[in-house]
Design a protein around this motif. Sequence first.
Motif, mmCIF file in Angstrom:
data_model
loop_
_atom_site.group_PDB
_atom_site.id
_atom_site.type_symbol
_atom_site.label_atom_id
_atom_site.label_comp_id
_atom_site.label_asym_id
_atom_site.label_seq_id
_atom_site.Cartn_x
_atom_site.Cartn_y
_atom_site.Cartn_z
ATOM 1 N N ILE A 14 0.847 -1.188 0.000
ATOM 2 C CA ILE A 14 0.000 0.000 0.000
ATOM 3 C C ILE A 14 0.885 1.241 0.000
ATOM 4 C CG2 ILE A 14 -1.808 1.294 1.193
ATOM 5 C CD1 ILE A 14 -2.777 -1.256 2.454
ATOM 6 N N PRO A 15 1.080 1.888 -1.159
ATOM 7 C CA PRO A 15 1.834 3.146 -1.159
ATOM 8 C C PRO A 15 0.997 4.252 -0.529
ATOM 9 C CG PRO A 15 1.061 2.615 -3.373
ATOM 10 C CD PRO A 15 0.676 1.466 -2.495
ATOM 11 N N ALA A 16 1.526 4.854 0.524
ATOM 12 C CA ALA A 16 0.770 5.862 1.273
ATOM 13 C C ALA A 16 1.650 7.061 1.586
ATOM 14 C CB ALA A 16 0.226 5.253 2.568
ATOM 15 N N ALA A 17 2.511 7.428 0.630
ATOM 16 C CA ALA A 17 3.457 8.510 0.859
ATOM 17 C C ALA A 17 3.006 9.845 0.271
ATOM 18 C CB ALA A 17 4.830 8.145 0.289
ATOM 19 N N GLY A 18 1.882 9.856 -0.447
ATOM 20 C CA GLY A 18 1.447 11.071 -1.130
ATOM 21 C C GLY A 18 0.772 12.069 -0.204
ATOM 22 N N ARG A 19 0.743 13.326 -0.640
ATOM 23 C CA ARG A 19 0.122 14.385 0.151
ATOM 24 C C ARG A 19 -1.369 14.527 -0.125
ATOM 25 N NH1 ARG A 19 2.055 16.080 4.580
ATOM 26 N NH2 ARG A 19 0.632 17.832 4.343
ATOM 27 N N GLY A 20 -1.801 14.261 -1.365
ATOM 28 C CA GLY A 20 -3.223 14.394 -1.668
ATOM 29 C C GLY A 20 -3.712 15.821 -1.612
ATOM 30 N N VAL A 21 -3.082 16.715 -2.374
ATOM 31 C CA VAL A 21 -3.386 18.143 -2.267
ATOM 32 C C VAL A 21 -4.810 18.472 -2.690
ATOM 33 C CG1 VAL A 21 -0.988 18.845 -2.525
ATOM 34 C CG2 VAL A 21 -2.380 18.528 -4.564
ATOM 35 N N ARG A 22 -5.433 17.640 -3.535
ATOM 36 C CA ARG A 22 -6.792 17.954 -3.988
ATOM 37 C C ARG A 22 -7.812 17.829 -2.872
ATOM 38 N NH1 ARG A 22 -7.074 14.402 -9.396
ATOM 39 N NH2 ARG A 22 -5.626 13.156 -8.158
ATOM 40 N N LEU A 23 -7.445 17.154 -1.774
ATOM 41 C CA LEU A 23 -8.347 17.087 -0.630
ATOM 42 C C LEU A 23 -8.284 18.351 0.221
ATOM 43 C CD1 LEU A 23 -8.230 13.470 0.865
ATOM 44 C CD2 LEU A 23 -10.206 14.705 -0.033
ATOM 45 N N GLY A 24 -7.365 19.240 -0.099
ATOM 46 C CA GLY A 24 -7.234 20.467 0.666
ATOM 47 C C GLY A 24 -6.163 20.351 1.734
ATOM 48 N N PRO A 25 -5.929 21.444 2.482
ATOM 49 C CA PRO A 25 -4.870 21.451 3.500
ATOM 50 C C PRO A 25 -5.192 20.496 4.639
ATOM 51 C CG PRO A 25 -6.215 23.432 3.664
ATOM 52 C CD PRO A 25 -6.646 22.731 2.415
ATOM 53 N N GLY A 26 -4.117 20.043 5.292
ATOM 54 C CA GLY A 26 -4.311 19.140 6.419
ATOM 55 C C GLY A 26 -3.336 17.989 6.364
ATOM 56 N N ALA A 27 -3.693 16.909 7.030
ATOM 57 C CA ALA A 27 -2.836 15.725 7.098
ATOM 58 C C ALA A 27 -2.693 15.099 5.712
ATOM 59 C CB ALA A 27 -3.442 14.712 8.069
ATOM 60 N N PRO A 28 -1.633 14.287 5.517
ATOM 61 C CA PRO A 28 -1.532 13.536 4.265
ATOM 62 C C PRO A 28 -2.814 12.752 4.004
ATOM 63 C CG PRO A 28 0.484 13.307 5.532
ATOM 64 C CD PRO A 28 -0.493 14.041 6.417
ATOM 65 N N LYS A 29 -3.132 12.564 2.720
ATOM 66 C CA LYS A 29 -4.411 11.967 2.348
ATOM 67 C C LYS A 29 -4.674 10.645 3.062
ATOM 68 C CE LYS A 29 -4.825 10.628 -1.948
ATOM 69 N NZ LYS A 29 -5.108 10.664 -3.396
ATOM 70 N N ALA A 30 -3.672 9.790 3.130
ATOM 71 C CA ALA A 30 -3.879 8.468 3.717
ATOM 72 C C ALA A 30 -4.247 8.533 5.196
ATOM 73 C CB ALA A 30 -2.628 7.606 3.530
ATOM 74 N N LEU A 31 -3.947 9.665 5.840
ATOM 75 C CA LEU A 31 -4.226 9.798 7.268
ATOM 76 C C LEU A 31 -5.480 10.605 7.553
ATOM 77 C CD1 LEU A 31 -0.610 10.305 8.638
ATOM 78 C CD2 LEU A 31 -1.900 8.181 8.321
ATOM 79 N N ARG A 32 -6.187 11.040 6.492
ATOM 80 C CA ARG A 32 -7.469 11.714 6.710
ATOM 81 C C ARG A 32 -8.459 10.731 7.319
ATOM 82 N NH1 ARG A 32 -7.942 16.619 3.808
ATOM 83 N NH2 ARG A 32 -5.800 17.345 3.497
ATOM 84 N N ALA A 33 -9.285 11.230 8.225
ATOM 85 C CA ALA A 33 -10.184 10.355 8.961
ATOM 86 C C ALA A 33 -11.479 10.087 8.210
ATOM 87 C CB ALA A 33 -10.497 10.948 10.321
ATOM 88 N N LEU A 34 -11.913 8.840 8.268
ATOM 89 C CA LEU A 34 -13.248 8.419 7.849
ATOM 90 C C LEU A 34 -13.905 7.768 9.044
ATOM 91 C CD1 LEU A 34 -12.688 6.734 4.355
ATOM 92 C CD2 LEU A 34 -13.644 8.981 4.827
ATOM 93 N N ASN A 35 -15.008 8.343 9.500
ATOM 94 C CA ASN A 35 -15.690 7.839 10.683
ATOM 95 C C ASN A 35 -14.725 7.762 11.865
ATOM 96 O OD1 ASN A 35 -17.917 6.795 12.124
ATOM 97 N ND2 ASN A 35 -17.262 4.690 11.750
ATOM 98 N N GLY A 36 -13.808 8.747 11.941
ATOM 99 C CA GLY A 36 -12.886 8.810 13.058
ATOM 100 C C GLY A 36 -11.649 7.939 12.931
ATOM 101 N N THR A 37 -11.520 7.218 11.823
ATOM 102 C CA THR A 37 -10.388 6.314 11.622
ATOM 103 C C THR A 37 -9.656 6.697 10.346
ATOM 104 O OG1 THR A 37 -11.555 4.491 12.713
ATOM 105 C CG2 THR A 37 -9.707 3.906 11.285
ATOM 106 N N PRO A 38 -8.319 6.785 10.360
ATOM 107 C CA PRO A 38 -7.587 7.175 9.155
ATOM 108 C C PRO A 38 -7.882 6.245 7.975
ATOM 109 C CG PRO A 38 -6.143 7.285 11.052
ATOM 110 C CD PRO A 38 -7.423 6.643 11.525
#
Length: 250
Positions: A14-38
């Motif tokens: 699972i490559p999870a090194a990207g920033r995911g800028v299209r999601l907006g500012p904040g944590a790297p995309k892979a660490l954004r929370a869904l239902n409280g869980t990254p």
Amino acid sequence: MSDEPLPPRTAAVIPAAGRGVRLGPGAPKALRALNGTPMLVHAVRAMAASRAVSLVVVVAPPEEAATAAVRNLLTEVALPDRTDVVVVPGGETRQESVRRGLDALPDDITIVLVHDAARPLVPVDTVDSVIEAVRDGAPAVVPALPLADTVKEVVPGERGEPEPVVATPERARLRAVQTPQGFDRDTLVRAHGAVEAQGEDATDCAGLVERLGQRVVVVPGHEEAFKVTRPLDLVLAEAVLARRRANDGF
């Protein structure tokens, strides 16, 4: 002892090194929370849900502190006893990160899945279908869905400017590709080596295998295996999780 050969061991990278800028500012995309869980945790659980997957290699951001944070995060995740998790630092590109994940695999792994951390909700049936197709002899397998929209090929222009259409591909022959993509390990390693020698970069591992002249096959994907790229995708992912909780106690 039985003389029957053991089933091939499968690992997921699972490559999870990207920033995911299209999601907006904040944590790297892979660490954004869904239902409280990254999202990354959801993606790891999705791979570990398959009884065929014995190892998940997470390729974290290359900075030492970021890699350590991902490693600490995943030590708290409850997974089946059959599945181990390893965290390694990634590279500057997705291709380099996948290659580092491949380098971390033990010798007895023969089937490799490459899965986007940003597709956290892929159902286990889709994962199993990909693995089964590789076991049946396909060197590369991708889950995909038919397109709902007509596609136009254009001459790219400046953002917001009209772009002339040059062709309308036949929609019935097109598929929207998802992950996990599955591979015979030796084939995937050769594909990455060939492209690296040419000094090129790629975002689709199956495309690298195509360049070798090897067969790539498609199995049915799933609507819940969509990629979380923009803020609206986060809303949709939350809705999917809510429906799962209501229907299955997920």
